[in-house]
Scaffold this active site. Structure first.
Site, PDB file in Angstrom:
ATOM      1  N   CYS A 198      19.699   8.193 -10.052  1.00  0.00           N
ATOM      2  CA  CYS A 198      19.264   9.540  -9.669  1.00  0.00           C
ATOM      3  C   CYS A 198      19.869  10.633 -10.557  1.00  0.00           C
ATOM      4  O   CYS A 198      19.461  10.774 -11.695  1.00  0.00           O
ATOM      5  CB  CYS A 198      19.564   9.765  -8.185  1.00  0.00           C
ATOM      6  SG  CYS A 198      18.497  11.003  -7.452  1.00  0.00           S
ATOM      7  N   HIS A 202      18.529   4.686  -4.541  1.00  0.00           N
ATOM      8  CA  HIS A 202      19.780   4.533  -3.794  1.00  0.00           C
ATOM      9  C   HIS A 202      19.588   3.347  -2.869  1.00  0.00           C
ATOM     10  O   HIS A 202      18.593   2.638  -2.923  1.00  0.00           O
ATOM     11  CB  HIS A 202      20.049   5.787  -2.958  1.00  0.00           C
ATOM     12  CG  HIS A 202      20.068   7.052  -3.731  1.00  0.00           C
ATOM     13  ND1 HIS A 202      21.122   7.422  -4.516  1.00  0.00           N
ATOM     14  CD2 HIS A 202      19.150   8.044  -3.843  1.00  0.00           C
ATOM     15  CE1 HIS A 202      20.870   8.599  -5.065  1.00  0.00           C
ATOM     16  NE2 HIS A 202      19.677   8.993  -4.690  1.00  0.00           N
TER      17      HIS A 202
HETATM   18  N1  GLN Z   1      19.096  16.703  -9.227  1.00  0.00           N
HETATM   19  C1  GLN Z   1      18.701  15.637  -8.395  1.00  0.00           C
HETATM   20  C2  GLN Z   1      17.390  15.880  -7.677  1.00  0.00           C
HETATM   21  O1  GLN Z   1      16.411  15.717  -8.329  1.00  0.00           O
HETATM   22  C3  GLN Z   1      19.721  14.946  -7.688  1.00  0.00           C
HETATM   23  C4  GLN Z   1      19.244  13.918  -6.710  1.00  0.00           C
HETATM   24  C5  GLN Z   1      20.174  12.798  -6.504  1.00  0.00           C
HETATM   25  O2  GLN Z   1      20.970  12.471  -7.362  1.00  0.00           O
HETATM   26  N2  GLN Z   1      20.098  12.189  -5.349  1.00  0.00           N
HETATM   27  O3  GLN Z   1      17.288  16.238  -6.511  1.00  0.00           O
END
Ligand code: GLN
Length: 250
Positions: A104, A200
């Site tokens: 992410c 995740h």
């Molecule tokens: N900047 C990220 C987003 O697109 C972070 C999300 C994440 O790492 N869970 O929301």
């Protein structure tokens, strides 16, 4: 001392794991990926050495596998300076074939740039040819992918929409969920042994085949061979399969 106890104690060698920014970038349980890798290494008879890398700290002497997790946009801003300081080293390691799993927010920073929903541009390392644009609506929910490691399950929660550059391989094809963006069916990116993904879960406990594929590369780099033990993954496999069956027709 019994022979099996002796065997339990004889390590097949040390494998060094580097976890990037566990304080700023480890949301939604992504720290579990590092724990899962350390546990699997032990079960396979190796000795894991985990280095938590914090901003401003010295880079560890050895790195056979690098892990990074998700975080809020603000966390990404907080690691920016250190990431910039480590940029050449991380690019060299990536070119050299060191396995990396970046989830992410760290996936976005492995790319060319992440432009937040407010329009702030965070430059990335450019290890993966991807660009991410933050949006007002988030992509949230369970995901199932088809990848070269088999089906992969996880959970996404991001506002960033990521687009692959021309010729950039995805990590997988989306069977359920959004992935990089709601449009093109791609999820994550892969170059050499560097994998970026939105998943995740954490992703590794739920996908043992993926975990062991990365460990194999890391162990060979560390010790010259990969001599895995038989691991009982029946509970992980059941959980994995349940998500696949619930969300797809497989
Ligand atoms: N900047 C990220 C987003 O697109 C972070 C999300 C994440 O790492 N869970 O929301």
């Amino acid at each position: 001392m019994s022979e099996s106890t002796n065997q339990d104690q004889a390590s097949k060698g040390e494998v060094h794991l580097v976890h990037l920014y566990p304080r700023q970038m480890s949301i939604y349980g992504d720290l579990g990926n590092t724990r899962a890798m350390a546990a699997r290494l032990r079960w396979h008879g190796y000795t894991p050495v985990v280095h938590d890398h914090h901003p401003g700290a010295q880079w560890p002497e050895q790195a056979h596998l690098v892990l990074g997790g998700g975080g809020q946009d603000s966390g990404q801003v907080r690691v920016q300076e250190d990431l910039d300081a480590q940029a050449d080293r991380l690019r060299e390691l990536a070119n050299d074939g060191v396995p990396m799993l970046m989830i992410c927010g760290m996936y976005q920073l492995m790319g060319k740039a992440f432009i937040t929903v407010e329009g702030k541009r965070l430059p990335g390392l450019g290890i993966l040819d991807v660009t991410t644009q933050g949006n007002a609506t988030r992509m949230i929910g369970p995901v199932v992918l088809e990848t070269e490691f088999g089906t992969v399950v996880g959970y996404e929660n991001h506002s960033g929409s990521t687009v692959l550059g021309e010729g950039q391989a995805a990590f997988g094809k989306v069977l359920h969920g959004n992935g990089n963006n709601p449009e093109d069916g791609d999820e994550g990116a892969r170059t050499n042994n560097v994998i970026g993904s939105y998943l995740h879960g954490p992703i590794l406990p739920a996908n043992p085949a993926l975990a062991d594929s990365l460990l194999e590369i890391a162990a060979i780099r560390a010790t010259g061979s990969w001599l895995p033990n038989e691991i009982d993954d029946s509970i992980a496999t059941q959980a994995h399969q349940r998500q696949v069956t619930r969300l797809t027709d497989r």
